[in-house]
Scaffold this active site. Sequence first.
Site, PDB file in Angstrom:
ATOM      1  N   ASP A   1       2.041   3.035  -0.445  1.00  0.00           N
ATOM      2  CA  ASP A   1       2.595   4.078  -1.312  1.00  0.00           C
ATOM      3  C   ASP A   1       1.771   5.359  -1.306  1.00  0.00           C
ATOM      4  OD1 ASP A   1       1.121   3.800  -4.512  1.00  0.00           O
ATOM      5  OD2 ASP A   1       0.536   2.600  -2.786  1.00  0.00           O
TER       6      ASP A   1
ATOM      7  N   LYS B   1      -9.152   1.059   2.548  1.00  0.00           N
ATOM      8  CA  LYS B   1      -8.308   2.118   3.075  1.00  0.00           C
ATOM      9  C   LYS B   1      -8.718   3.424   2.409  1.00  0.00           C
ATOM     10  CE  LYS B   1      -4.849  -0.146   1.352  1.00  0.00           C
ATOM     11  NZ  LYS B   1      -3.513  -0.545   0.875  1.00  0.00           N
TER      12      LYS B   1
ATOM     13  N   ASP C   1       0.836  -3.094   1.622  1.00  0.00           N
ATOM     14  CA  ASP C   1      -0.008  -2.838   0.468  1.00  0.00           C
ATOM     15  C   ASP C   1       0.573  -3.632  -0.706  1.00  0.00           C
ATOM     16  OD1 ASP C   1      -1.824  -1.606  -1.317  1.00  0.00           O
ATOM     17  OD2 ASP C   1      -0.378  -0.010  -1.754  1.00  0.00           O
ATOM     18  N   LEU C   2      -0.235  -3.873  -1.745  1.00  0.00           N
ATOM     19  CA  LEU C   2       0.269  -4.603  -2.908  1.00  0.00           C
ATOM     20  C   LEU C   2       0.717  -3.672  -4.027  1.00  0.00           C
ATOM     21  CD1 LEU C   2      -2.174  -7.666  -3.088  1.00  0.00           C
ATOM     22  CD2 LEU C   2       0.151  -7.574  -2.183  1.00  0.00           C
ATOM     23  N   GLY C   3      -0.181  -2.828  -4.543  1.00  0.00           N
ATOM     24  CA  GLY C   3       0.154  -1.971  -5.667  1.00  0.00           C
ATOM     25  C   GLY C   3       1.244  -0.968  -5.371  1.00  0.00           C
TER      26      GLY C   3
ATOM     27  N   SER D   1      -4.838  -4.657   0.770  1.00  0.00           N
ATOM     28  CA  SER D   1      -4.919  -3.945  -0.497  1.00  0.00           C
ATOM     29  C   SER D   1      -6.343  -3.559  -0.858  1.00  0.00           C
ATOM     30  CB  SER D   1      -4.338  -4.829  -1.618  1.00  0.00           C
ATOM     31  OG  SER D   1      -4.361  -4.165  -2.859  1.00  0.00           O
ATOM     32  N   ASN D   2      -6.503  -2.343  -1.381  1.00  0.00           N
ATOM     33  CA  ASN D   2      -7.746  -1.963  -2.037  1.00  0.00           C
ATOM     34  C   ASN D   2      -7.706  -2.561  -3.443  1.00  0.00           C
ATOM     35  OD1 ASN D   2      -8.480  -0.424   0.162  1.00  0.00           O
ATOM     36  ND2 ASN D   2      -7.956   1.539  -0.781  1.00  0.00           N
TER      37      ASN D   2
END
Length: 210
Positions: free
Chosen positions: A177, A152, A17-19, A118-119
């Site tokens: 996360d 997701k 994931d990115l964030g 990523s969303n």
Amino acid sequence: MTRPLLAPGTADALLFDLGRVVLDIDFSKVVACWAGHAGCEPAHLAGRFSWRDEFYQRHERGEISDAEFFAALRALLGVELSDAQFLEGWNKIFAGEMPGIAELLARAAQRLPLYAFSNTNSPHVEYFSQRFADVLGHFRGLFLSSSIGLRKPDAQAYDHVVKAIGVPARRIVFFDDLAENIEGARERGLIAVHVTSPDDVAKALAALGI
């Protein structure tokens, strides 16, 4: 069901994931900017915004335009900001890279292919693709909800990404996360690591022998 253990040789790809895993985000900077333009208290706007909002999620799936999303925000928040003012604040969410993540990704990329999942939405993609080009360069591919039309934790989203990567889900280690995304990934057969700090990434990589 017993969760698969991380060990050397148990993964063929790593999915991030990115964030709050690769890029640090701070929504308070968003509402502070919007409140400054609107002449109100940030708490007034923060209390009205919802990550569960239908228009927010449709924007992340690429189903509505930026203008339509900002129009929905205008109504939701009760402020008369321009699209440019909304965009200015919207992109302030990015607070930098997560501490130490660049070094971890660089090391991991020497051993296994890395991908991001990523969303996100088109304005954020345009922004972070330029500002964080160096750290994002460690990924062989980016699976972004606004591009693939899936978010997701929907099962179809994980299945799409696994198929595109081209290795069995059980051989992909996924870092995220949010607990709901971790649960969704495990239901689709991925090995999932719940990230609460960069130390969780470091420990998982160490367990993989990286």
